[in-house]
Scaffold this active site. Structure first.
Site, PDB file in Angstrom:
ATOM      1  N   HIS A  32       0.855  -1.202   0.000  1.00 12.66           N
ATOM      2  CA  HIS A  32       0.000   0.000   0.000  1.00 12.66           C
ATOM      3  C   HIS A  32       0.885   1.244   0.000  1.00 12.66           C
ATOM      4  CE1 HIS A  32      -2.836   3.053   1.148  1.00 12.66           C
ATOM      5  NE2 HIS A  32      -3.788   2.232   0.750  1.00 12.66           N
TER       6      HIS A  32
ATOM      7  N   GLU B 245      -3.963   1.679  -7.552  1.00 18.97           N
ATOM      8  CA  GLU B 245      -4.320   2.815  -6.698  1.00 18.97           C
ATOM      9  C   GLU B 245      -3.361   3.977  -6.959  1.00 18.97           C
ATOM     10  OE1 GLU B 245      -6.525   1.125  -3.091  1.00 18.97           O
ATOM     11  OE2 GLU B 245      -4.431   1.297  -2.529  1.00 18.97           O
TER      12      GLU B 245
ATOM     13  N   GLY C 140      -7.495   9.167  -0.845  1.00 15.59           N
ATOM     14  CA  GLY C 140      -7.892  10.114   0.192  1.00 15.59           C
ATOM     15  C   GLY C 140      -8.023  11.559  -0.274  1.00 15.59           C
TER      16      GLY C 140
ATOM     17  N   SER D  40     -10.220   7.055  -3.403  1.00 13.89           N
ATOM     18  CA  SER D  40     -11.386   7.942  -3.333  1.00 13.89           C
ATOM     19  C   SER D  40     -12.667   7.344  -3.930  1.00 13.89           C
ATOM     20  CB  SER D  40     -11.085   9.296  -3.975  1.00 13.89           C
ATOM     21  OG  SER D  40     -10.079   9.966  -3.243  1.00 13.89           O
TER      22      SER D  40
ATOM     23  N   GLY E 228     -11.125   2.827   1.111  1.00 12.25           N
ATOM     24  CA  GLY E 228     -10.669   3.269   2.421  1.00 12.25           C
ATOM     25  C   GLY E 228     -11.773   3.985   3.163  1.00 12.25           C
TER      26      GLY E 228
HETATM   27  P1  PGA Z   1      -9.482   5.952   0.058  1.00 16.54           P
HETATM   28  O1  PGA Z   1      -8.305   4.891   0.318  1.00 16.54           O
HETATM   29  O2  PGA Z   1     -10.664   5.172  -0.434  1.00 16.54           O
HETATM   30  O3  PGA Z   1      -9.705   6.585   1.403  1.00 16.54           O
HETATM   31  O4  PGA Z   1      -8.965   6.907  -0.962  1.00 16.54           O
HETATM   32  C1  PGA Z   1      -8.113   3.820  -0.555  1.00 16.54           C
HETATM   33  C2  PGA Z   1      -6.909   3.037  -0.128  1.00 16.54           C
HETATM   34  O5  PGA Z   1      -5.980   3.637   0.413  1.00 16.54           O
HETATM   35  O6  PGA Z   1      -6.853   1.811  -0.305  1.00 16.54           O
END
Ligand code: PGA
Length: 230
Positions: A86, A153, A159, A191, A212
């Site tokens: 990650h 990602e 985020g 996101s 997330g």
């Molecule tokens: P997010 O995070 O949905 O808050 O953007 C996704 C992730 O980090 O796997």
């Protein structure tokens, strides 16, 4: 087709009562999601019938490594998956070199691996996304023969409320799939929310989402499940 929904709870829930409250709200959704809580809450989710995974594992199999959490102990608790690579962990400068080792240790312990990859904003702006993710994949999967799952990602999407367009995601997912000899499952993360899920869910070649923040909010999560599990 139903998509895989993986929830990365990060450090959003930080007490037994918060976890119990969350569980109470989402217990009817347990067949639709795979959940990655902080490791000390894994057992609660497992006892409630959820399929679970850890957010990370140690690069060491066992031994004198204070503060580390072994793949063997995660598997022994009853978890089935682990995230590896990650971007919030890749920020630690050794992580890039350790990902290949972590994947091998996870697979040796019969944990299914979700490998996270993605470019930062500079690479995106320079149109280097494919080059970056190909290098991440080759380095991570050196001498790995078992099947894994990949979550694409973009670092700049995590985020932030920003996402690539559907066409951009589709193109990258096709590219990732073209690098594998088996029919690899590819997820998108960054996101994903209750407001953009209907749009993102239209991407045909995508196998699911790694979520997330919105996954930690029961009502947002229920909406996401409603849209993706039809
Ligand atoms: P997010 O995070 O949905 O808050 O953007 C996704 C992730 O980090 O796997």
């Amino acid at each position: 087709m139903k998509k895989l929904i993986l929830i990365n709870l990060k450090m959003y829930l930080n007490s037994q009562s918060e976890v119990d409250n969350y569980l109470e709200n989402i217990k009817n959704e347990k067949n639709h999601i795979i959940i990655f809580p902080q490791v000390h809450y894994l057992e609660k989710f497992i006892k409630n019938g959820f399929v679970t995974g850890s957010q990370n594992i140690s690069v060491y199999p066992s031994g004198p490594h204070t503060g580390e959490i072994s793949a063997a102990s995660i598997k022994d608790l009853g978890a089935s998956y682990t995230l590896i690579g990650h971007s919030e962990i890749r920020q630690n400068k050794n992580e890039d070199d350790q990902i290949n080792q972590k994947i091998k240790i996870a697979l040796n312990n019969n944990l299914k691996v979700v490998l996270c990859i993605g470019e930062d904003i500079e690479s995106y702006n320079q149109n280097k996304t494919k080059e970056i993710i190909k290098n991440q994949i080759l380095k991570a999967l050196k001498d790995v023969n078992e099947e894994i799952i990949i979550s694409y990602e973009p670092v700049w999407a995590i985020g932030t409320g920003n996402t690539p367009t559907n066409d951009e995601i589709k193109d990258i997912v096709n590219y990732i799939k073209s690098l594998f000899s088996y029919n690899i499952k590819v997820l998108y993360g960054g996101s994903v929310s209750e407001t953009n899920i209907a749009t993102l869910n239209q991407i045909q070649n995508l196998d699911g989402f790694l979520i997330g923040k919105a996954g930690a909010i029961p009502n947002a999560l229920k909406k996401i499940i409603e849209v993706t599990q039809k």
